[in-house]
Motif scaffolding. Structure first.
Motif, PDB file in Angstrom:
ATOM      1  N   ILE A 111      93.806 -18.321  21.038  1.00  0.00           N
ATOM      2  CA  ILE A 111      94.461 -17.869  19.813  1.00  0.00           C
ATOM      3  C   ILE A 111      93.487 -17.065  18.951  1.00  0.00           C
ATOM      4  CG2 ILE A 111      95.576 -18.624  17.672  1.00  0.00           C
ATOM      5  CD1 ILE A 111      97.349 -19.028  20.091  1.00  0.00           C
ATOM      6  N   SER A 112      92.247 -17.532  18.829  1.00  0.00           N
ATOM      7  CA  SER A 112      91.299 -16.838  17.955  1.00  0.00           C
ATOM      8  C   SER A 112      90.936 -15.451  18.487  1.00  0.00           C
ATOM      9  CB  SER A 112      90.038 -17.681  17.732  1.00  0.00           C
ATOM     10  OG  SER A 112      89.336 -17.841  18.944  1.00  0.00           O
ATOM     11  N   ASP A 113      90.813 -15.284  19.806  1.00  0.00           N
ATOM     12  CA  ASP A 113      90.539 -13.964  20.372  1.00  0.00           C
ATOM     13  C   ASP A 113      91.688 -13.000  20.095  1.00  0.00           C
ATOM     14  OD1 ASP A 113      88.156 -14.883  21.303  1.00  0.00           O
ATOM     15  OD2 ASP A 113      88.753 -14.951  23.418  1.00  0.00           O
ATOM     16  N   TRP A 114      92.889 -13.501  20.182  1.00  0.00           N
ATOM     17  CA  TRP A 114      94.074 -12.689  19.907  1.00  0.00           C
ATOM     18  C   TRP A 114      94.103 -12.273  18.437  1.00  0.00           C
ATOM     19  CZ3 TRP A 114      99.336 -15.238  18.869  1.00  0.00           C
ATOM     20  CH2 TRP A 114     100.347 -14.289  18.817  1.00  0.00           C
ATOM     21  N   ALA A 147      92.464 -23.747  10.414  1.00  0.00           N
ATOM     22  CA  ALA A 147      93.916 -23.557  10.554  1.00  0.00           C
ATOM     23  C   ALA A 147      94.275 -23.091  11.957  1.00  0.00           C
ATOM     24  CB  ALA A 147      94.416 -22.562   9.508  1.00  0.00           C
ATOM     25  N   ILE A 148      93.493 -22.171  12.519  1.00  0.00           N
ATOM     26  CA  ILE A 148      93.745 -21.705  13.892  1.00  0.00           C
ATOM     27  C   ILE A 148      93.579 -22.853  14.874  1.00  0.00           C
ATOM     28  CG2 ILE A 148      92.863 -20.233  15.755  1.00  0.00           C
ATOM     29  CD1 ILE A 148      92.159 -18.173  13.624  1.00  0.00           C
ATOM     30  N   SER A 188      98.443 -27.796  18.145  1.00  0.00           N
ATOM     31  CA  SER A 188      99.824 -28.241  17.979  1.00  0.00           C
ATOM     32  C   SER A 188     100.807 -27.444  18.834  1.00  0.00           C
ATOM     33  CB  SER A 188     100.239 -28.182  16.510  1.00  0.00           C
ATOM     34  OG  SER A 188     100.293 -26.846  16.062  1.00  0.00           O
ATOM     35  N   ASN A 189     100.368 -26.297  19.373  1.00  0.00           N
ATOM     36  CA  ASN A 189     101.251 -25.476  20.202  1.00  0.00           C
ATOM     37  C   ASN A 189     100.799 -25.378  21.656  1.00  0.00           C
ATOM     38  OD1 ASN A 189     103.426 -24.185  18.407  1.00  0.00           O
ATOM     39  ND2 ASN A 189     101.558 -24.052  17.187  1.00  0.00           N
ATOM     40  N   GLY A 190      99.829 -26.199  22.051  1.00  0.00           N
ATOM     41  CA  GLY A 190      99.410 -26.275  23.449  1.00  0.00           C
ATOM     42  C   GLY A 190      98.544 -25.125  23.940  1.00  0.00           C
TER      43      GLY A 190
END
Length: 163
Positions: free
Chosen positions: A132-135, A117-118, A124-126
């Protein structure tokens, strides 16, 4: 010997009959998922600048609730349980996967679901997947209790879900 309290796993039971039974039961671990998702959401809102993430509140909500919790944890967890533990039942009943009231989620299925999902959210959001996963990884500590529940035992090793 340790005496464990006998805690009912159902937090709220709403008497409402249907194909699922005589009531709609809301379990404590479901509430843990909801509380965990909100804690993650608020933490991600407060840390997005540190990670150079320029997502508005609605996109952060989509990431946490839609992608992470629903598609990742719930659908992935259920799919993992069906594939790893109850595949024979899926072969006998094509809609078994949808029978969530019969229970069954796996942590590893949920983990794989969240990773997938990530990935889709990031693409899809560039963003890059690891950005994203680190955040998100720092925020996942909030839901460790919900993940622990997947094993159906408490910290002392006593089975808490009666089958």
């Amino acid at each position: 010997m340790i005496n464990y309290p006998d805690i009912n796993p159902v937090a709220i039971s709403i008497p409402f009959s249907g194909f699922w039974g005589n009531s709609i039961d809301i379990h404590w671990y479901a509430l843990a998922y909801v509380v965990g998702a909100y804690l993650i959401y608020f933490h991600m809102l407060s840390t997005r600048k540190k990670f150079s993430i320029n997502l508005d509140n609605e996109k952060v909500s989509d990431l946490v609730i839609t992608y992470g919790l629903f598609f990742g944890a719930v659908i992935g967890g259920r799919l993992g349980h069906v594939l790893f533990y109850d595949f024979h039942l899926q072969l006998q009943d094509p809609i078994y996967f949808l029978k969530i009231w019969e229970g069954g989620m796996s942590f590893h299925g949920g983990l794989i679901g969240v990773i997938v999902a990530i990935y889709f959210f990031a693409k899809s959001n560039g963003y890059k997947f690891f950005q994203i996963s680190d955040w998100l990884c720092v925020c996942l500590l909030y839901t460790s209790d919900a993940a622990d529940e997947q094993s159906s035992v408490d910290l002392g090793g006593r089975r808490i879900i009666k089958k």
